[in-house]
Scaffold this motif. Structure first.
Motif, PDB file in Angstrom:
ATOM      1  N   ALA A 109      10.501   5.354  -2.781  1.00  0.00           N
ATOM      2  CA  ALA A 109      11.116   6.058  -1.349  1.00  0.00           C
ATOM      3  C   ALA A 109      10.373   7.739  -1.236  1.00  0.00           C
ATOM      4  CB  ALA A 109      12.587   6.302  -1.485  1.00  0.00           C
ATOM      5  N   ARG A 110      10.432   8.371  -2.219  1.00  0.00           N
ATOM      6  CA  ARG A 110      10.095   9.728  -2.139  1.00  0.00           C
ATOM      7  C   ARG A 110       8.193   9.907  -2.070  1.00  0.00           C
ATOM      8  NH1 ARG A 110      13.831  14.026  -4.773  1.00  0.00           N
ATOM      9  NH2 ARG A 110      12.163  15.326  -3.937  1.00  0.00           N
ATOM     10  N   ASN A 111       7.392   8.790  -2.338  1.00  0.00           N
ATOM     11  CA  ASN A 111       6.219   8.675  -2.715  1.00  0.00           C
ATOM     12  C   ASN A 111       5.422   7.804  -2.328  1.00  0.00           C
ATOM     13  OD1 ASN A 111       5.918  11.343  -4.721  1.00  0.00           O
ATOM     14  ND2 ASN A 111       7.348   9.912  -5.663  1.00  0.00           N
ATOM     15  N   SER A 112       5.855   7.087  -1.159  1.00  0.00           N
ATOM     16  CA  SER A 112       5.139   5.877  -0.461  1.00  0.00           C
ATOM     17  C   SER A 112       4.754   6.209   0.945  1.00  0.00           C
ATOM     18  CB  SER A 112       5.941   4.605  -0.758  1.00  0.00           C
ATOM     19  OG  SER A 112       7.284   4.953   0.085  1.00  0.00           O
ATOM     20  N   ALA A 113       4.823   7.303   1.601  1.00  0.00           N
ATOM     21  CA  ALA A 113       4.548   7.357   3.045  1.00  0.00           C
ATOM     22  C   ALA A 113       3.164   7.986   3.158  1.00  0.00           C
ATOM     23  CB  ALA A 113       5.878   8.190   3.671  1.00  0.00           C
ATOM     24  N   SER A 114       2.730   7.658   4.284  1.00  0.00           N
ATOM     25  CA  SER A 114       1.567   8.559   4.733  1.00  0.00           C
ATOM     26  C   SER A 114       1.768   8.974   6.168  1.00  0.00           C
ATOM     27  CB  SER A 114       0.318   7.447   4.780  1.00  0.00           C
ATOM     28  OG  SER A 114      -0.139   7.113   3.588  1.00  0.00           O
ATOM     29  N   LEU A 115       0.900  10.111   6.653  1.00  0.00           N
ATOM     30  CA  LEU A 115       1.279  10.569   7.907  1.00  0.00           C
ATOM     31  C   LEU A 115      -0.275  10.246   8.478  1.00  0.00           C
ATOM     32  CD1 LEU A 115       2.829  12.590   9.342  1.00  0.00           C
ATOM     33  CD2 LEU A 115       1.447  14.537   8.767  1.00  0.00           C
ATOM     34  N   PHE A 116       0.121   9.887   9.927  1.00  0.00           N
ATOM     35  CA  PHE A 116      -0.872   9.474  10.635  1.00  0.00           C
ATOM     36  C   PHE A 116      -0.794  10.392  12.019  1.00  0.00           C
ATOM     37  CE2 PHE A 116       0.153   5.960   8.323  1.00  0.00           C
ATOM     38  CZ  PHE A 116      -0.944   5.371   7.777  1.00  0.00           C
ATOM     39  N   LYS A 117      -1.913  10.389  12.980  1.00  0.00           N
ATOM     40  CA  LYS A 117      -1.688  11.178  13.932  1.00  0.00           C
ATOM     41  C   LYS A 117      -2.697  10.411  15.299  1.00  0.00           C
ATOM     42  CE  LYS A 117      -2.881  15.910  15.640  1.00  0.00           C
ATOM     43  NZ  LYS A 117      -3.452  17.296  15.367  1.00  0.00           N
ATOM     44  N   VAL A 118      -2.304  10.389  16.379  1.00  0.00           N
ATOM     45  CA  VAL A 118      -2.898   9.727  17.563  1.00  0.00           C
ATOM     46  C   VAL A 118      -3.870  10.694  17.826  1.00  0.00           C
ATOM     47  CG1 VAL A 118      -2.935   9.152  19.923  1.00  0.00           C
ATOM     48  CG2 VAL A 118      -0.990   8.617  18.559  1.00  0.00           C
ATOM     49  N   GLN A 119      -5.601  10.042  17.756  1.00  0.00           N
ATOM     50  CA  GLN A 119      -6.579  10.746  18.105  1.00  0.00           C
ATOM     51  C   GLN A 119      -7.335   9.710  18.897  1.00  0.00           C
ATOM     52  OE1 GLN A 119      -8.506  12.364  14.402  1.00  0.00           O
ATOM     53  NE2 GLN A 119      -6.906  13.631  14.014  1.00  0.00           N
ATOM     54  N   GLY A 120      -7.372   9.953  20.005  1.00  0.00           N
ATOM     55  CA  GLY A 120      -8.237   9.070  20.988  1.00  0.00           C
ATOM     56  C   GLY A 120      -7.357   7.872  20.979  1.00  0.00           C
ATOM     57  N   ASP A 121      -7.993   6.670  20.892  1.00  0.00           N
ATOM     58  CA  ASP A 121      -7.266   5.191  20.979  1.00  0.00           C
ATOM     59  C   ASP A 121      -6.820   4.837  19.455  1.00  0.00           C
ATOM     60  OD1 ASP A 121      -9.724   4.793  19.758  1.00  0.00           O
ATOM     61  OD2 ASP A 121     -10.266   3.289  21.125  1.00  0.00           O
ATOM     62  N   LYS A 122      -6.913   5.502  18.458  1.00  0.00           N
ATOM     63  CA  LYS A 122      -6.444   5.038  17.277  1.00  0.00           C
ATOM     64  C   LYS A 122      -5.396   6.107  16.621  1.00  0.00           C
ATOM     65  CE  LYS A 122     -10.665   2.736  15.978  1.00  0.00           C
ATOM     66  NZ  LYS A 122     -11.672   2.709  15.008  1.00  0.00           N
ATOM     67  N   TRP A 123      -4.625   5.534  15.554  1.00  0.00           N
ATOM     68  CA  TRP A 123      -3.899   6.336  14.714  1.00  0.00           C
ATOM     69  C   TRP A 123      -4.673   6.617  13.517  1.00  0.00           C
ATOM     70  CZ3 TRP A 123       1.083   8.219  15.315  1.00  0.00           C
ATOM     71  CH2 TRP A 123       2.156   7.798  16.322  1.00  0.00           C
ATOM     72  N   ILE A 124      -4.946   7.756  13.334  1.00  0.00           N
ATOM     73  CA  ILE A 124      -5.913   8.465  12.166  1.00  0.00           C
ATOM     74  C   ILE A 124      -5.032   8.840  11.127  1.00  0.00           C
ATOM     75  CG2 ILE A 124      -7.796   9.603  11.564  1.00  0.00           C
ATOM     76  CD1 ILE A 124      -8.465   7.648  13.434  1.00  0.00           C
ATOM     77  N   LYS A 125      -5.242   8.405   9.584  1.00  0.00           N
ATOM     78  CA  LYS A 125      -4.549   8.770   8.636  1.00  0.00           C
ATOM     79  C   LYS A 125      -4.814  10.180   8.262  1.00  0.00           C
ATOM     80  CE  LYS A 125      -3.370   7.998   3.769  1.00  0.00           C
ATOM     81  NZ  LYS A 125      -3.635   6.899   2.523  1.00  0.00           N
ATOM     82  N   ILE A 126      -3.795  11.155   8.110  1.00  0.00           N
ATOM     83  CA  ILE A 126      -3.909  12.563   8.145  1.00  0.00           C
ATOM     84  C   ILE A 126      -3.828  12.920   6.343  1.00  0.00           C
ATOM     85  CG2 ILE A 126      -3.080  14.861   8.180  1.00  0.00           C
ATOM     86  CD1 ILE A 126      -4.292  13.673  10.662  1.00  0.00           C
ATOM     87  N   SER A 127      -2.916  12.112   5.599  1.00  0.00           N
ATOM     88  CA  SER A 127      -2.601  12.537   4.223  1.00  0.00           C
ATOM     89  C   SER A 127      -1.734  11.502   3.773  1.00  0.00           C
ATOM     90  CB  SER A 127      -2.144  13.811   4.122  1.00  0.00           C
ATOM     91  OG  SER A 127      -1.808  14.247   3.026  1.00  0.00           O
TER      92      SER A 127
END
Length: 397
Positions: free
Chosen positions: A375-393
């Motif tokens: 639970a504490r360590n399995s997520a990623s952060l994404f961001k909408v850039q243009g027409d895609k979700w891009i992984k941030i970290s």
């Protein structure tokens, strides 16, 4: 929210305790849904209404996986049958679906049932009848807490997603004040809890909270409240229409706060339907959205097969449905020919470090932990850039 631990108690011990207390007496479903040639599974999905953009592709992914399993000979000589009922994301329809699936169709297990509110209605009924509730399409912590021998969860909890994402945005994007706009139900409150808990831990000002009823379309008063309070990060307990509606309202009045959505809103439709309005939106999730031009040859072949089968492009929701069925099939197969729900539960507890061709976190289960991801360590952060979700970290807390 850290996963709750239950010491050494596993399926067998908990089952014995339930029997001793009389909790499992009465009309039981143990053994229903199994014939010499068939395993009957059930699911309830929003195939109509605003959340059908989740329910339809999830169901397609499940069907595709089942077809593959059946074509390969099934499970120890049995074919899988999937019965699907539409809830339209409404609790009264979920109750009707439960009655049909549990009592008329006599399903062996509920698999991938979608939505926190529907699951909160159906899951207790299923468990009371010794029918498994397997990998619901909701990341609410109630899907695995408290520990029960017949319920298992597959997705990083909303609470933990939001905690990790808030922590990252405070530390790396200069966020000073958090607000939450959430659906007024168990789903929204899971999102709310994560944001409030993390803000408190980091010593931030009191979180500004505002909510809405399911199906709301006007968010002007809530956005005005958040803007007036000086909130610079808005956590959204929203899915698709409400995500677009709330962000669009903010853009219209020139409110330039950062917006963060949970995995419920981390979907392609929050770009394709938004027509640019969600540019810069952050989303938390555990699996990258598959984009054909970026995919591995293996994933491209899968996406081609999906499109040929359903005449539409595969999306993240399709991946979720597909993966959960194949994971459950491992337990069904390993439980042997003489199936019952508790044997399958014990077999699920033996699955360790199961990965996926789609990437994202591995899942493992144990006797005292029925949540697949860490639970504490399995997520990623994404961001909408243009027409895609891009992984941030990758993110954690």
């Amino acid at each position: 929210m850290i996963r709750r631990k239950f010491g050494k108690l596993g399926v067998a011990a908990i089952s014995a305790l339930l029997l001793a207390s009389g909790a499992t007496t009465g009309a039981k479903a143990a053994g229903q849904g199994i014939t010499d040639t068939e395993i009957i599974l059930g699911t309830h999905q929003p195939l109509s209404g605003p959340v059908a953009l989740w329910g339809v592709p999830v169901t397609n992914g499940m069907r595709m996986a089942i077809e593959e399993i059946n074509e390969a000979g099934g499970i120890n000589g049995r074919q899988i049958t999937l019965i699907v009922e539409d809830t339209a994301y409404q609790q009264n329809k979920a109750a009707q679906a439960a009655d049909k699936l549990l009592k008329k169709d006599k399903v062996f297990a509920m698999v991938g049932p979608l939505g926190t509110p529907p699951n909160m209605v159906v899951m207790p009924r299923a468990l009371k009848m010794d029918v498994m509730n397997i990998f619901p399409l909701t990341a609410a912590r109630e899907m695995y807490e408290p520990l029960h021998p017949l319920k298992f969860a597959y997705f990083t909890p909303y609470t933990d997603q939001m905690r990790a994402a808030v922590k990252y945005l405070v530390e790396n994007e200069g966020v000073k004040k958090v607000g939450v706009l959430y659906q007024d139900d168990d789903f929204g409150k899971n999102v709310l809890d994560g944001c409030v808990e993390q803000a408190a831990e980091m010593g931030l000002p009191e979180v500004v909270t505002t909510n809405f009823k399911r199906g709301a379309k006007d968010f002007s008063s809530q956005i005005a409240q958040l803007s007036a309070a000086g909130v610079d990060l808005v956590c959204l307990g929203t899915i698709i229409g409400e995500t677009i509606g709330s962000v669009a309202t903010a853009r219209k009045i020139g409110y330039d706060a950062k917006f963060l959505v949970s995995s419920a809103g981390y979907v392609p439709e929050n770009i394709t339907l938004a027509k640019g309005l969600t540019e810069g939106l952050y989303g938390a999730g555990q699996t990258p959205i598959p984009y054909y031009e970026d995919a591995t040859p293996e994933v491209k072949a899968w996406m081609d097969k999906y499109k040929a089968r359903f005449d539409r492009d595969a999306v993240l929701q399709s991946v979720a449905g597909y993966e959960l069925i194949h994971t459950f099939a491992i337990a069904l197969r390993n439980a042997g020919k003489d199936l019952d729900p508790f044997k399958v539960g014990a077999a699920l507890e033996q699955i360790k470090d199961r990965g996926s061709m789609f990437g994202g976190t591995e899942v493992s289960f144990s006797k005292d932990d029925h949540l697949g991801p860490d639970a504490r360590n399995s997520a990623s952060l994404f961001k909408v850039q243009g027409d895609k979700w891009i992984k941030i970290s990758n993110i954690s807390y």
